[in-house]
Design a protein around this motif. Structure first.
Motif, PDB file in Angstrom:
ATOM      1  N   GLY A  74       0.467  -1.521  -0.243  1.00  0.00           N
ATOM      2  CA  GLY A  74      -0.571  -0.369   0.122  1.00  0.00           C
ATOM      3  C   GLY A  74       0.750   1.226   0.236  1.00  0.00           C
ATOM      4  N   ALA A  75       0.396   1.916  -0.095  1.00  0.00           N
ATOM      5  CA  ALA A  75       0.855   3.771   0.020  1.00  0.00           C
ATOM      6  C   ALA A  75       2.012   3.743   1.556  1.00  0.00           C
ATOM      7  CB  ALA A  75       0.301   4.963  -0.446  1.00  0.00           C
ATOM      8  N   GLN A  76       1.377   3.310   2.348  1.00  0.00           N
ATOM      9  CA  GLN A  76       2.692   3.393   3.670  1.00  0.00           C
ATOM     10  C   GLN A  76       2.743   1.812   3.346  1.00  0.00           C
ATOM     11  OE1 GLN A  76       4.198   6.468   4.087  1.00  0.00           O
ATOM     12  NE2 GLN A  76       3.398   7.010   1.940  1.00  0.00           N
ATOM     13  N   GLU A  77       2.356   0.865   3.735  1.00  0.00           N
ATOM     14  CA  GLU A  77       3.111  -0.813   4.343  1.00  0.00           C
ATOM     15  C   GLU A  77       3.667  -0.954   3.003  1.00  0.00           C
ATOM     16  OE1 GLU A  77      -0.520  -0.546   7.144  1.00  0.00           O
ATOM     17  OE2 GLU A  77      -1.601  -1.158   4.789  1.00  0.00           O
ATOM     18  N   VAL A  78       5.081  -1.771   3.394  1.00  0.00           N
ATOM     19  CA  VAL A  78       5.205  -3.009   2.973  1.00  0.00           C
ATOM     20  C   VAL A  78       4.361  -4.802   3.529  1.00  0.00           C
ATOM     21  CG1 VAL A  78       7.088  -1.786   2.831  1.00  0.00           C
ATOM     22  CG2 VAL A  78       7.457  -3.339   4.136  1.00  0.00           C
ATOM     23  N   PHE A  79       4.829  -5.669   2.590  1.00  0.00           N
ATOM     24  CA  PHE A  79       4.742  -6.986   3.286  1.00  0.00           C
ATOM     25  C   PHE A  79       5.776  -7.142   3.737  1.00  0.00           C
ATOM     26  CE2 PHE A  79       1.157  -7.329  -0.666  1.00  0.00           C
ATOM     27  CZ  PHE A  79       0.232  -7.527   0.792  1.00  0.00           C
ATOM     28  N   MET A  80       6.175  -8.001   4.717  1.00  0.00           N
ATOM     29  CA  MET A  80       8.262  -8.237   4.518  1.00  0.00           C
ATOM     30  C   MET A  80       7.860  -9.262   5.275  1.00  0.00           C
ATOM     31  SD  MET A  80      10.505  -6.408   7.633  1.00  0.00           S
ATOM     32  CE  MET A  80       9.569  -7.460   9.391  1.00  0.00           C
ATOM     33  N   LEU A  81       9.208  -9.998   4.915  1.00  0.00           N
ATOM     34  CA  LEU A  81       9.218 -11.583   4.981  1.00  0.00           C
ATOM     35  C   LEU A  81      11.201 -11.476   6.195  1.00  0.00           C
ATOM     36  CD1 LEU A  81       8.709 -14.242   5.403  1.00  0.00           C
ATOM     37  CD2 LEU A  81       9.837 -14.790   3.352  1.00  0.00           C
TER      38      LEU A  81
ATOM     39  N   ARG B 220      14.237 -13.036   7.145  1.00  0.00           N
ATOM     40  CA  ARG B 220      14.897 -14.667   6.852  1.00  0.00           C
ATOM     41  C   ARG B 220      15.097 -15.190   8.157  1.00  0.00           C
ATOM     42  NH1 ARG B 220      17.817 -15.888   3.566  1.00  0.00           N
ATOM     43  NH2 ARG B 220      18.552 -14.073   2.580  1.00  0.00           N
ATOM     44  N   GLY B 221      14.776 -17.115   7.859  1.00  0.00           N
ATOM     45  CA  GLY B 221      14.146 -17.683   8.690  1.00  0.00           C
ATOM     46  C   GLY B 221      12.556 -17.794   9.548  1.00  0.00           C
ATOM     47  N   GLU B 222      11.564 -16.743   8.677  1.00  0.00           N
ATOM     48  CA  GLU B 222      10.860 -17.434   9.371  1.00  0.00           C
ATOM     49  C   GLU B 222      10.058 -17.260   8.025  1.00  0.00           C
ATOM     50  OE1 GLU B 222       8.711 -12.910  10.392  1.00  0.00           O
ATOM     51  OE2 GLU B 222       9.623 -13.352  12.316  1.00  0.00           O
ATOM     52  N   GLU B 223       8.486 -18.088   8.427  1.00  0.00           N
ATOM     53  CA  GLU B 223       8.047 -18.834   7.479  1.00  0.00           C
ATOM     54  C   GLU B 223       6.788 -17.682   6.925  1.00  0.00           C
ATOM     55  OE1 GLU B 223       5.460 -22.830   7.517  1.00  0.00           O
ATOM     56  OE2 GLU B 223       6.497 -22.827   8.699  1.00  0.00           O
ATOM     57  N   HIS B 224       6.621 -16.369   7.228  1.00  0.00           N
ATOM     58  CA  HIS B 224       5.521 -16.112   6.769  1.00  0.00           C
ATOM     59  C   HIS B 224       5.355 -14.768   6.592  1.00  0.00           C
ATOM     60  CE1 HIS B 224       2.739 -19.443   6.494  1.00  0.00           C
ATOM     61  NE2 HIS B 224       3.173 -19.959   7.516  1.00  0.00           N
ATOM     62  N   PRO B 225       4.919 -14.270   5.464  1.00  0.00           N
ATOM     63  CA  PRO B 225       5.133 -12.634   6.074  1.00  0.00           C
ATOM     64  C   PRO B 225       3.876 -11.612   6.682  1.00  0.00           C
ATOM     65  CG  PRO B 225       4.361 -13.506   3.969  1.00  0.00           C
ATOM     66  CD  PRO B 225       4.550 -14.235   4.337  1.00  0.00           C
ATOM     67  N   ARG B 226       4.370 -10.605   6.761  1.00  0.00           N
ATOM     68  CA  ARG B 226       3.089 -10.022   7.581  1.00  0.00           C
ATOM     69  C   ARG B 226       3.740  -8.185   6.853  1.00  0.00           C
ATOM     70  NH1 ARG B 226       6.583  -9.604  13.414  1.00  0.00           N
ATOM     71  NH2 ARG B 226       7.620 -12.040  11.774  1.00  0.00           N
ATOM     72  N   VAL B 227       2.297  -7.390   7.209  1.00  0.00           N
ATOM     73  CA  VAL B 227       2.460  -5.945   7.069  1.00  0.00           C
ATOM     74  C   VAL B 227       3.299  -5.234   7.831  1.00  0.00           C
ATOM     75  CG1 VAL B 227       0.361  -4.454   5.984  1.00  0.00           C
ATOM     76  CG2 VAL B 227      -0.023  -7.136   5.703  1.00  0.00           C
ATOM     77  N   VAL B 228       3.745  -4.336   7.901  1.00  0.00           N
ATOM     78  CA  VAL B 228       4.383  -4.049   8.438  1.00  0.00           C
ATOM     79  C   VAL B 228       4.295  -2.113   7.995  1.00  0.00           C
ATOM     80  CG1 VAL B 228       7.136  -2.622   9.509  1.00  0.00           C
ATOM     81  CG2 VAL B 228       6.322  -5.532   8.808  1.00  0.00           C
ATOM     82  N   ALA B 229       3.964  -1.180   8.868  1.00  0.00           N
ATOM     83  CA  ALA B 229       3.687   0.059   8.098  1.00  0.00           C
ATOM     84  C   ALA B 229       5.055   0.447   7.789  1.00  0.00           C
ATOM     85  CB  ALA B 229       3.587   0.748   9.487  1.00  0.00           C
ATOM     86  N   ARG B 230       5.168   1.892   7.207  1.00  0.00           N
ATOM     87  CA  ARG B 230       6.284   2.550   6.395  1.00  0.00           C
ATOM     88  C   ARG B 230       6.907   2.951   8.117  1.00  0.00           C
ATOM     89  NH1 ARG B 230       7.743   7.195   2.170  1.00  0.00           N
ATOM     90  NH2 ARG B 230       9.549   7.968   2.494  1.00  0.00           N
ATOM     91  N   THR B 231       6.483   3.451   8.794  1.00  0.00           N
ATOM     92  CA  THR B 231       6.778   4.420   9.779  1.00  0.00           C
ATOM     93  C   THR B 231       7.856   2.865  10.949  1.00  0.00           C
ATOM     94  OG1 THR B 231       4.615   4.324  11.466  1.00  0.00           O
ATOM     95  CG2 THR B 231       5.411   5.816  10.534  1.00  0.00           C
ATOM     96  N   ALA B 232       7.467   1.247  11.366  1.00  0.00           N
ATOM     97  CA  ALA B 232       7.785   0.932  11.641  1.00  0.00           C
ATOM     98  C   ALA B 232       9.008  -0.022  11.225  1.00  0.00           C
ATOM     99  CB  ALA B 232       6.286   0.179  12.071  1.00  0.00           C
ATOM    100  N   LEU B 233       9.095   0.539  10.228  1.00  0.00           N
ATOM    101  CA  LEU B 233      10.920  -0.228   9.095  1.00  0.00           C
ATOM    102  C   LEU B 233      11.898   0.116   9.375  1.00  0.00           C
ATOM    103  CD1 LEU B 233       9.861  -0.231   5.882  1.00  0.00           C
ATOM    104  CD2 LEU B 233      10.344  -2.493   6.755  1.00  0.00           C
ATOM    105  N   PRO B 234      11.944   1.296  10.081  1.00  0.00           N
ATOM    106  CA  PRO B 234      13.699   1.447  10.763  1.00  0.00           C
ATOM    107  C   PRO B 234      13.896   0.784  11.614  1.00  0.00           C
ATOM    108  CG  PRO B 234      12.662   3.046  10.340  1.00  0.00           C
ATOM    109  CD  PRO B 234      11.749   2.753   9.511  1.00  0.00           C
ATOM    110  N   GLU B 235      12.711   0.983  12.649  1.00  0.00           N
ATOM    111  CA  GLU B 235      13.002  -0.056  14.099  1.00  0.00           C
ATOM    112  C   GLU B 235      13.201  -1.883  13.512  1.00  0.00           C
ATOM    113  OE1 GLU B 235       8.818  -1.419  16.485  1.00  0.00           O
ATOM    114  OE2 GLU B 235       9.440   1.190  16.112  1.00  0.00           O
ATOM    115  N   ARG B 236      12.137  -2.332  12.077  1.00  0.00           N
ATOM    116  CA  ARG B 236      12.384  -3.481  12.653  1.00  0.00           C
ATOM    117  C   ARG B 236      13.928  -3.930  11.580  1.00  0.00           C
ATOM    118  NH1 ARG B 236       7.472  -6.674  12.347  1.00  0.00           N
ATOM    119  NH2 ARG B 236       6.427  -5.598  13.838  1.00  0.00           N
TER     120      ARG B 236
END
Length: 160
Positions: free
Chosen positions: A64-71, A73-89
């Protein structure tokens, strides 16, 4: 190249990703498998991107405009993460993401998924070696983490 009639299987990325892009790609792959009478293997796209980029800590696709699907490494399922949360992730870790997303979200440690098709083929071959029948053509659907804008609901897909 070789003629299509010598193909022995089809591997297709099942997403997550663009609603329309996934539907078109899946339709083409299923049509080829059906018409040639060969097995098909649906491969999670972000997992393939991580195979293509072994140094990447995560694979990211636009959600979406301000979110990503993120997988990660080592995890089985992706999650939706807000752009603002990416730096900490992800911090400054190397990630694999399309160039458009890397630019829009200012992802300095991003590399594009250039080897994605090769990785989908590799993972498909590995799956079909273990499960020669592959996925059920009638049940194989794109892997949606959520419905696209304007669509009230989508049944989460998946292979067999």
């Amino acid at each position: 190249g070789r003629p299509l009639r010598v193909a022995t299987a089809v591997a297709v990325g099942i997403g997550p990703g663009s609603f329309t892009g996934l539907r078109v790609g899946m339709s083409l792959a299923k049509g080829l498998a059906f018409s040639l009478g060969i097995p098909i293997a649906g491969i999670p796209s972000l997992a393939a991107w991580l195979v293509a980029e072994p140094e990447a800590a995560a694979a990211l696709a636009r959600a979406g405009a301000q979110e990503v699907f993120m997988l990660l490494r080592g995890e089985e399922h992706p999650r939706v993460v807000a752009r603002t949360a990416l730096p900490e992730r992800i911090g400054s870790a190397r990630v694999v993401a399309p160039g458009e997303l890397a630019t829009a979200f200012e992802l300095a440690g991003a590399v594009p998924p250039y080897g994605a098709a090769r990785a989908v083929a590799q993972l498909g071959a590995e799956r079909l070696a273990a499960e020669p029948a592959g996925d059920d053509l009638a049940r194989l659907e794109p892997a949606y983490l959520r419905a696209p804008r304007g669509v009230p609901s989508v049944v989460a897909g998946g292979g067999s």
